[in-house]
Design a protein around this motif. Structure first.
Motif: not given
Length: 278
Positions: A33-36, A38-40, A70-72, A105-106
């Motif tokens: 999560v911190p690397r993204l 946003s989670p959304w 998630s597919r991410t 995404l990142y």
């Protein structure tokens, strides 16, 4: 009887129908999560509420394979070799780095590392496909032919991926290679009897799951159904934003297309049973 792990759920039915739910998951590992950005964004392209839309499948005694990841994290409907399902067209990878709309995404400096794909494949992709293969083998021991029905949805307008408004029902059979024509016709007839529009092997011809497991000569017939979200969600046209996407699941709004989908699955069962050798 069900088999469950922290992220993989298998409901064991006895009917000659396996329902695959590869993209409804929204789980993201805490360390990711911190690397993204946003989670959304990381959840934006989920096949929203498809597990709710098809929850009647258990009443049909179907086997259901469902990942909550998630597919991410990893897309279990992509070819792990890296071969594109749609050469020359925009798509996403086994471990996506952009959304369908091309958004990163990142975060800068926290991009996907080259060693991560293989690890995620081991942790999530391989177990999902092992579950599919095991359930196909189990059902084939009891039935001469079975149907693998792969469930998907996508926003009705995604200009980066396709032009114009997507039809409500998008049937994919790898241009006829993944299943018998009689199955395709049965599903088409169920869709065509409704007020919703339909295309077969249009922009979406079936992903890796359909192409890998569809072996009509061996009695395994695979078909993909990609739904345009407006058929079951109160989807507004145009770009979507955090806080406005996804719309909540509304049973009454989804009821018309859900009734058609039930007839679709019943048609797949009718096809499978018709192939029984007494």
């Amino acid at each position: 009887m069900d088999s469950n792990s922290a992220w993989l759920r298998v409901t064991h039915g006895t009917a000659p129908l396996l329902v695959s739910l590869p993209h409804t998951g929204t789980d993201l590992p805490d360390n990711l999560v911190p690397r993204l950005v946003s989670p959304w964004l990381a959840r934006k392209d989920a096949d929203w509420w498809i597990d709710k839309l098809y929850d009647f499948a258990a009443d049909l005694d179907a086997t259901i394979v469902h990942t909550s990841m998630s597919r991410t994290v990893i897309d279990v409907n992509r070819d792990p070799s890296g071969v594109s399902l749609y050469p020359g067209q925009a798509t996403t990878d086994l471990c996506p780095v952009t959304t369908f709309d091309g958004e990163a995404l990142y975060r800068t400096g926290a991009e996907l590392r080259s060693d991560e794909t293989a690890e995620r494949q081991r942790l999530y992709f391989d177990p999902y496909h092992a579950a599919l293969a095991d359930e196909i083998a189990r059902l084939k021991r009891s039935h001469d032919r079975i149907v693998v029905y792969d469930c998907h949805s996508i926003r009705s307008l995604v200009p980066r991926l396709f032009e114009g408004m997507l039809p409500h029902f998008n049937i994919g059979t790898n241009s006829g290679a993944s299943c018998d024509a009689a199955l395709t016709q049965a599903v088409e007839s169920a869709c065509d009897a409704s007020s919703f529009d339909r295309v077969t092997n249009g922009r979406f011809k079936g992903g890796y799951i359909t192409r890998r497991y569809g072996q009509p000569g061996a009695g395994v017939h695979a078909i993909q159904m990609e739904l345009a979200c407006r058929g079951y969600l109160r989807e507004e046209s145009g770009p979507v934003s955090e806080g406005a996407w996804p719309p909540p699941y509304d049973e009454s709004f989804a009821a018309p297309i859900r009734s058609v989908l039930r007839r679709v699955l019943e048609a797949t069962l009718g096809f499978a049973v018709a192939g029984r050798q007494d």
